[in-house]
Design a protein around this motif. Sequence first.
Motif, mmCIF file in Angstrom:
data_model
loop_
_atom_site.group_PDB
_atom_site.id
_atom_site.type_symbol
_atom_site.label_atom_id
_atom_site.label_comp_id
_atom_site.label_asym_id
_atom_site.label_seq_id
_atom_site.Cartn_x
_atom_site.Cartn_y
_atom_site.Cartn_z
ATOM 1 N N ASP A 78 23.221 -24.890 -7.423
ATOM 2 C CA ASP A 78 22.684 -26.201 -7.062
ATOM 3 C C ASP A 78 21.697 -26.147 -5.900
ATOM 4 O OD1 ASP A 78 23.811 -27.773 -9.000
ATOM 5 O OD2 ASP A 78 25.593 -28.283 -7.837
ATOM 6 N N GLN A 79 21.860 -25.162 -5.016
ATOM 7 C CA GLN A 79 21.009 -25.090 -3.829
ATOM 8 C C GLN A 79 19.559 -24.770 -4.150
ATOM 9 O OE1 GLN A 79 21.989 -21.306 -1.588
ATOM 10 N NE2 GLN A 79 23.578 -21.291 -3.166
ATOM 11 N N ILE A 80 19.274 -24.240 -5.349
ATOM 12 C CA ILE A 80 17.901 -23.821 -5.676
ATOM 13 C C ILE A 80 16.944 -25.002 -5.624
ATOM 14 C CG2 ILE A 80 16.415 -22.834 -7.460
ATOM 15 C CD1 ILE A 80 18.764 -21.192 -8.419
ATOM 16 N N SER A 81 17.373 -26.170 -6.114
ATOM 17 C CA SER A 81 16.475 -27.328 -6.176
ATOM 18 C C SER A 81 16.066 -27.819 -4.797
ATOM 19 C CB SER A 81 17.133 -28.470 -6.959
ATOM 20 O OG SER A 81 18.311 -28.905 -6.305
ATOM 21 N N THR A 82 16.824 -27.469 -3.763
ATOM 22 C CA THR A 82 16.514 -27.937 -2.408
ATOM 23 C C THR A 82 15.686 -26.925 -1.621
ATOM 24 O OG1 THR A 82 18.578 -27.028 -1.505
ATOM 25 C CG2 THR A 82 18.642 -29.278 -2.376
ATOM 26 N N THR A 83 15.334 -25.798 -2.234
ATOM 27 C CA THR A 83 14.552 -24.782 -1.538
ATOM 28 C C THR A 83 13.157 -24.686 -2.142
ATOM 29 O OG1 THR A 83 15.283 -22.998 -3.002
ATOM 30 C CG2 THR A 83 16.628 -23.435 -1.068
ATOM 31 N N ASP A 84 12.237 -24.109 -1.406
ATOM 32 C CA ASP A 84 10.887 -23.839 -1.900
ATOM 33 C C ASP A 84 10.848 -22.381 -2.338
ATOM 34 O OD1 ASP A 84 8.202 -23.900 -2.497
ATOM 35 O OD2 ASP A 84 7.550 -23.619 -0.419
ATOM 36 N N ALA A 85 10.908 -22.143 -3.646
ATOM 37 C CA ALA A 85 11.058 -20.775 -4.144
ATOM 38 C C ALA A 85 10.422 -20.644 -5.520
ATOM 39 C CB ALA A 85 12.543 -20.406 -4.222
ATOM 40 N N LEU A 86 10.247 -19.397 -5.937
ATOM 41 C CA LEU A 86 9.870 -19.097 -7.318
ATOM 42 C C LEU A 86 11.157 -18.815 -8.090
ATOM 43 C CD1 LEU A 86 7.796 -18.319 -9.575
ATOM 44 C CD2 LEU A 86 7.914 -15.975 -8.671
ATOM 45 N N VAL A 87 11.296 -19.419 -9.271
ATOM 46 C CA VAL A 87 12.466 -19.190 -10.106
ATOM 47 C C VAL A 87 12.085 -18.261 -11.251
ATOM 48 C CG1 VAL A 87 14.203 -20.237 -11.603
ATOM 49 C CG2 VAL A 87 13.452 -21.434 -9.529
ATOM 50 N N VAL A 88 12.730 -17.108 -11.312
ATOM 51 C CA VAL A 88 12.530 -16.168 -12.410
ATOM 52 C C VAL A 88 13.681 -16.373 -13.391
ATOM 53 C CG1 VAL A 88 12.402 -13.735 -13.074
ATOM 54 C CG2 VAL A 88 11.295 -14.520 -10.967
ATOM 55 N N TYR A 89 13.370 -16.909 -14.546
ATOM 56 C CA TYR A 89 14.370 -17.282 -15.549
ATOM 57 C C TYR A 89 14.413 -16.181 -16.606
ATOM 58 C CZ TYR A 89 16.579 -20.375 -19.087
ATOM 59 O OH TYR A 89 17.411 -20.943 -20.026
ATOM 60 N N VAL A 90 15.490 -15.387 -16.589
ATOM 61 C CA VAL A 90 15.620 -14.246 -17.494
ATOM 62 C C VAL A 90 16.347 -14.683 -18.760
ATOM 63 C CG1 VAL A 90 16.470 -11.884 -17.765
ATOM 64 C CG2 VAL A 90 15.707 -12.683 -15.522
ATOM 65 N N MET A 91 15.713 -14.406 -19.905
ATOM 66 C CA MET A 91 16.299 -14.739 -21.198
ATOM 67 C C MET A 91 16.375 -13.477 -22.051
ATOM 68 S SD MET A 91 14.541 -18.414 -22.048
ATOM 69 C CE MET A 91 15.948 -18.920 -23.039
ATOM 70 N N ASP A 92 17.307 -13.469 -22.969
ATOM 71 C CA ASP A 92 17.487 -12.357 -23.902
ATOM 72 C C ASP A 92 16.677 -12.674 -25.158
ATOM 73 O OD1 ASP A 92 18.372 -10.509 -25.768
ATOM 74 O OD2 ASP A 92 20.500 -10.771 -25.330
ATOM 75 N N VAL A 93 15.626 -11.892 -25.447
ATOM 76 C CA VAL A 93 14.797 -12.200 -26.615
ATOM 77 C C VAL A 93 15.586 -12.051 -27.912
ATOM 78 C CG1 VAL A 93 12.575 -11.662 -25.555
ATOM 79 C CG2 VAL A 93 13.882 -9.833 -26.628
ATOM 80 N N PHE A 94 16.646 -11.257 -27.896
ATOM 81 C CA PHE A 94 17.492 -11.117 -29.083
ATOM 82 C C PHE A 94 18.368 -12.353 -29.289
ATOM 83 C CE2 PHE A 94 21.645 -9.707 -30.861
ATOM 84 C CZ PHE A 94 21.206 -9.372 -32.143
ATOM 85 N N ASP A 95 18.715 -13.030 -28.197
ATOM 86 C CA ASP A 95 19.610 -14.196 -28.262
ATOM 87 C C ASP A 95 18.981 -15.331 -27.474
ATOM 88 O OD1 ASP A 95 21.809 -15.800 -28.733
ATOM 89 O OD2 ASP A 95 22.988 -14.966 -27.091
ATOM 90 N N PHE A 96 17.795 -15.782 -27.907
ATOM 91 C CA PHE A 96 17.021 -16.754 -27.134
ATOM 92 C C PHE A 96 17.774 -18.074 -26.995
ATOM 93 C CE2 PHE A 96 13.739 -19.825 -26.179
ATOM 94 C CZ PHE A 96 12.900 -19.145 -25.320
ATOM 95 N N SER A 97 18.273 -18.615 -28.109
ATOM 96 C CA SER A 97 18.962 -19.908 -28.046
ATOM 97 C C SER A 97 20.215 -19.829 -27.191
ATOM 98 C CB SER A 97 19.304 -20.393 -29.454
ATOM 99 O OG SER A 97 20.115 -19.456 -30.130
ATOM 100 N N GLY A 98 20.916 -18.690 -27.255
ATOM 101 C CA GLY A 98 22.107 -18.510 -26.434
ATOM 102 C C GLY A 98 21.797 -18.289 -24.967
ATOM 103 N N SER A 99 20.491 -18.075 -24.659
ATOM 104 C CA SER A 99 20.073 -17.846 -23.277
ATOM 105 C C SER A 99 19.661 -19.125 -22.567
ATOM 106 C CB SER A 99 18.889 -16.869 -23.234
ATOM 107 O OG SER A 99 19.202 -15.637 -23.839
ATOM 108 N N LEU A 100 19.534 -20.228 -23.303
ATOM 109 C CA LEU A 100 19.089 -21.481 -22.699
ATOM 110 C C LEU A 100 20.154 -22.055 -21.776
ATOM 111 C CD1 LEU A 100 17.398 -23.152 -25.802
ATOM 112 C CD2 LEU A 100 16.237 -22.365 -23.731
ATOM 113 N N ILE A 101 19.736 -22.492 -20.597
ATOM 114 C CA ILE A 101 20.646 -23.119 -19.639
ATOM 115 C C ILE A 101 20.471 -24.633 -19.743
ATOM 116 C CG2 ILE A 101 21.257 -23.399 -17.210
ATOM 117 C CD1 ILE A 101 20.139 -20.639 -16.676
ATOM 118 N N PRO A 102 21.477 -25.355 -20.238
ATOM 119 C CA PRO A 102 21.370 -26.817 -20.313
ATOM 120 C C PRO A 102 21.144 -27.410 -18.923
ATOM 121 C CG PRO A 102 23.271 -26.014 -21.562
ATOM 122 C CD PRO A 102 22.760 -24.856 -20.759
#
Length: 380
Positions: A78-102
């Motif tokens: 939760d703290q990420i939204s309150t900071t000034d940062a770059l977010v690197v969102y790592v997903m599995d190309v083999f399991d793309f739909s299972g990698s989505l964060i709601p």
Amino acid sequence: MISETDVKNYLNEGLRCIGCGAEIQTDQPSELGYTPLSALKKGFENDEVLCQRCFRLRHYNEIQPVDLTDDDFRRLLDQISTTDALVVYVMDVFDFSGSLIPGLHRFVGSNPVLLVGNKVDILPHALRRAKIKEWMRQQANRAGLRPIDIALTSGKNGDDVPALLDLIEKHRARRSVYVVGVTNVGKSTLINQIIKDVTGDKKDVITTSRFPGTTLDRIEIALDDQSNIIDTPGIIHKDQMAHYLSPKDLKYVSPQKELKPRTYQLNAEQTLFMGAMARFDYVQGAKTGITAYFENNLPIHRTKLDKADLFYEKHAGELLAPPEKENLVNLPPLKRYEFKTTEKTDIVIDGLGWITVPGQVVVAAWAPKGVSVLTRKAMI
């Protein structure tokens, strides 16, 4: 040689496990971060301060359950939204739909997102990278994400890490970098490759494994005097296949080598079984080729649709394996999902793989109750 007093002083300062980020403690064996004082002393002498859980995972490939819920992991992010940062969102190309964060936007806030498709070495070599990136962008846009850039990597071999580091430097503008993702996308493996590339040290720092939920708390690695790269705990998706399998069977859902597509010429009313874990029915349509993309060693058996139920009942856990018979009791019953397609479509079983079908067919996919099954525009 470090003394017991020195060790206790480090503990008082909030010492953390270098493998999973949990705070080290020596008093409560059933709680996070526990390690015996004698083992902790030895860890300092060997420059390897690990909690008992990470030590056993790293050296014996044994996993100990942890008493953390999905909400616990989300609170840590939760703290990420309150900071000034770059977010690197790592997903599995083999399991793309299972990698989505709601609800990822809640964690990200207004911070820019660099989308990373990891495990690209698993996809068939002939698939062009530009096509993968464009496909990822389309899928991300459908999920409400607007990444500033997309990178493809292999955390396993590290070949693409220098290019990824260049992109991170380009977009972070001297800010800290938060690395986020669901469990089992190879996030910590990728960060280990980054550390090796930057420092030249070939030893893994962060604990990695096929087991979901290895990183338990944020782990910080300095980028410069003002900023860090921060590995966050993986969000646990209970609808992934990995959560229903024994450690022995996890290898069948975590490909380690390039996928070898398997094509079957099917008539209507034929069925394919993927071990005992999933099933595909070709319900209606002309004779056609369907292509299966699963871990190369996962056995696939063909039978007639009208005999499929009895075939499964008779052979599940034996001819149809994994899982083996003794582990079949942990697998929920298979649930059926029917689809009518009008174009080339992937039928995806989260965390296991997918089957590509042509347009104008009626098919059904079966997966353990609780595991997501969905369709998408064909990747390949």
